[in-house]
Design an enzyme around this catalytic site. Structure first.
Site, short mmCIF file in Angstrom:
data_model
loop_
_atom_site.label_atom_id
_atom_site.label_comp_id
_atom_site.label_asym_id
_atom_site.label_seq_id
_atom_site.Cartn_x
_atom_site.Cartn_y
_atom_site.Cartn_z
N SER A 12 53.54 47.56 107.34
CA SER A 12 54.41 48.57 107.95
C SER A 12 55.88 48.21 107.74
O SER A 12 56.73 49.11 107.61
CB SER A 12 54.09 48.75 109.43
OG SER A 12 54.45 47.63 110.18
N ARG A 91 50.66 33.21 104.68
CA ARG A 91 50.35 31.87 104.16
C ARG A 91 51.59 31.00 104.24
O ARG A 91 52.67 31.40 103.77
CB ARG A 91 49.89 31.93 102.70
CG ARG A 91 48.67 32.78 102.44
CD ARG A 91 47.45 32.29 103.15
NE ARG A 91 47.08 30.93 102.81
CZ ARG A 91 46.11 30.25 103.40
NH1 ARG A 91 45.42 30.80 104.39
NH2 ARG A 91 45.83 29.03 103.03
N HIS A 109 60.19 37.34 111.48
CA HIS A 109 59.29 36.66 112.40
C HIS A 109 59.35 37.37 113.75
O HIS A 109 60.45 37.66 114.25
CB HIS A 109 59.71 35.19 112.55
CG HIS A 109 58.84 34.42 113.48
ND1 HIS A 109 57.61 33.96 113.11
CD2 HIS A 109 59.01 34.06 114.77
CE1 HIS A 109 57.05 33.33 114.14
NE2 HIS A 109 57.89 33.38 115.15
N1 NHR Z 1 56.61 28.96 104.66
C1 NHR Z 1 57.58 28.08 104.91
N2 NHR Z 1 57.60 26.96 104.17
N3 NHR Z 1 58.53 28.27 105.84
C2 NHR Z 1 58.50 29.39 106.58
O1 NHR Z 1 59.44 29.55 107.50
C3 NHR Z 1 57.49 30.35 106.40
C4 NHR Z 1 56.54 30.09 105.40
C5 NHR Z 1 55.49 30.99 105.16
C6 NHR Z 1 55.37 32.12 105.95
C7 NHR Z 1 56.03 33.50 107.91
C8 NHR Z 1 55.60 32.90 109.26
C9 NHR Z 1 55.95 33.78 110.44
O2 NHR Z 1 56.92 34.54 110.37
C10 NHR Z 1 56.29 32.37 106.97
C11 NHR Z 1 57.37 31.50 107.19
C12 NHR Z 1 51.98 32.09 108.46
C13 NHR Z 1 51.69 31.10 109.40
C14 NHR Z 1 50.34 30.42 109.42
O3 NHR Z 1 50.07 29.60 110.27
C15 NHR Z 1 52.68 30.72 110.28
C16 NHR Z 1 53.93 31.33 110.21
C17 NHR Z 1 54.22 32.32 109.28
C18 NHR Z 1 53.23 32.69 108.41
N4 NHR Z 1 49.46 30.74 108.44
C19 NHR Z 1 48.13 30.15 108.30
C20 NHR Z 1 48.11 29.16 107.11
O4 NHR Z 1 47.23 28.27 107.17
C21 NHR Z 1 47.10 31.21 107.99
C22 NHR Z 1 47.00 32.23 109.06
C23 NHR Z 1 46.21 33.48 108.62
O5 NHR Z 1 45.82 33.59 107.45
O6 NHR Z 1 46.05 34.36 109.47
O7 NHR Z 1 48.87 29.30 106.15
O8 NHR Z 1 55.31 33.70 111.49
C1 GAR Z 2 55.14 41.69 111.73
O1 GAR Z 2 55.20 41.72 113.12
C2 GAR Z 2 55.79 40.42 111.21
O2 GAR Z 2 56.92 40.02 111.94
C3 GAR Z 2 54.66 39.45 111.44
O3 GAR Z 2 53.49 40.13 111.08
C4 GAR Z 2 53.69 41.54 111.26
C5 GAR Z 2 53.42 42.21 109.94
O4 GAR Z 2 53.31 43.59 110.09
N1 GAR Z 2 54.81 38.28 110.64
C6 GAR Z 2 54.21 37.17 110.95
O5 GAR Z 2 53.63 37.00 112.00
C7 GAR Z 2 54.30 36.13 109.90
N2 GAR Z 2 53.50 35.03 110.33
P1 GAR Z 2 53.25 44.52 108.80
O6 GAR Z 2 52.24 43.95 107.83
O7 GAR Z 2 52.78 45.84 109.36
O8 GAR Z 2 54.63 44.58 108.23
#
Ligand code: NHR
Ligand code: GAR
Length: 192
Positions: A12, A91, A109
């Site tokens: 979205s 990821r 985020h």
């Molecule tokens: N990578 C880095 N190095 N630094 C950041 O700040 C990142 C990043 C990758 C993604 C988005 C982030 C968020 O906005 C993001 C920021 C995934 C996870 C997570 O735990 C955490 C935070 C964010 C994205 N992912 C799991 C993993 O093992 C999988 C979870 C799933 O598949 O549902 O990678 O929140």
């Molecule tokens: C959004 O709320 C974004 O901030 C969050 O996932 C949603 C994605 O929605 N991101 C994370 O939590 C990254 N870990 P979308 O696919 O509908 O844009």
């Protein structure tokens, strides 16, 4: 400013970017490609409808994060983008990936960072008794959700909010925040 978006799910936020672009509101930014780690991501259809090239790179086809990220870098570099936008990309990225795109990689985020890094941000904000939630756009650094903050938006938390109702309110705010940041980056209103 040529932009590649990385998604995992609903897309979205991607749709909000496409809508701004269609209306001519995205400044000098142009979305030239969308990449998903999930073949079933509904966001892929949104991109196809807007005639934006898409590719899928299922992470489970790779032995580890390092190999996945290397393949992802190769794919992204094919577009020669100026900016890589994480739009619900789920990821965690390796230091090698993050350093390769230093100053070109942003994320949205769903919390008011530095509060609630990681997952389940809405539930954690409600459980803490917070009255304000929001979303943050930040530069991506090696450490998760810890890069410098570009811009934030706040929304209220009401006493009767559920995780779902709060998530919806934050997501709607994200749809205004993310395109505005990308427009301002493309116009040089924000620099890194
Ligand atoms: N990578 C880095 N190095 N630094 C950041 O700040 C990142 C990043 C990758 C993604 C988005 C982030 C968020 O906005 C993001 C920021 C995934 C996870 C997570 O735990 C955490 C935070 C964010 C994205 N992912 C799991 C993993 O093992 C999988 C979870 C799933 O598949 O549902 O990678 O929140
Ligand atoms: C959004 O709320 C974004 O901030 C969050 O996932 C949603 C994605 O929605 N991101 C994370 O939590 C990254 N870990 P979308 O696919 O509908 O844009």
């Amino acid at each position: 400013m040529q932009v590649v978006c990385l998604i995992s799910g609903g897309g979205s936020n991607l749709q909000a970017l496409i809508d701004w672009q269609t209306k001519g509101l995205l400044g000098d930014a142009e979305i030239i490609g969308v990449v998903s780690n999930n073949v079933d991501a509904p966001g892929l259809e949104r991109a196809k409808k807007a005639n934006i090239p898409v590719s899928c790179l299922p992470h489970h086809h790779y032995p580890d994060r390092i190999e996945f990220d290397r393949a992802l870098m190769q794919l992204i570099d094919g577009y020669q983008p100026d900016l890589i936008v994480l739009a619900g990309f789920m990821r965690i990225l390796t230091p090698e990936f993050v350093n390769h795109y230093a100053d070109r990689l942003i994320n949205i985020h769903p919390s008011l960072l530095p509060k609630y890094k990681g997952l389940h941000t809405h539930r954690r904000a409600i459980e803490a008794g917070d009255t304000i939630a929001g979303a943050t756009v930040h530069w991506v650094s090696e450490e998760l959700d810890s890069g410098s903050i570009i811009r934030q938006i706040e929304v209220p938390i009401y006493a009767d909010d559920s995780e779902e109702s709060l998530k919806k309110r934050v997501l709607e705010a994200e749809h205004a925040l993310y395109p505005s940041v990308i427009r301002d980056l493309s116009l040089g209103v924000i620099t890194c």
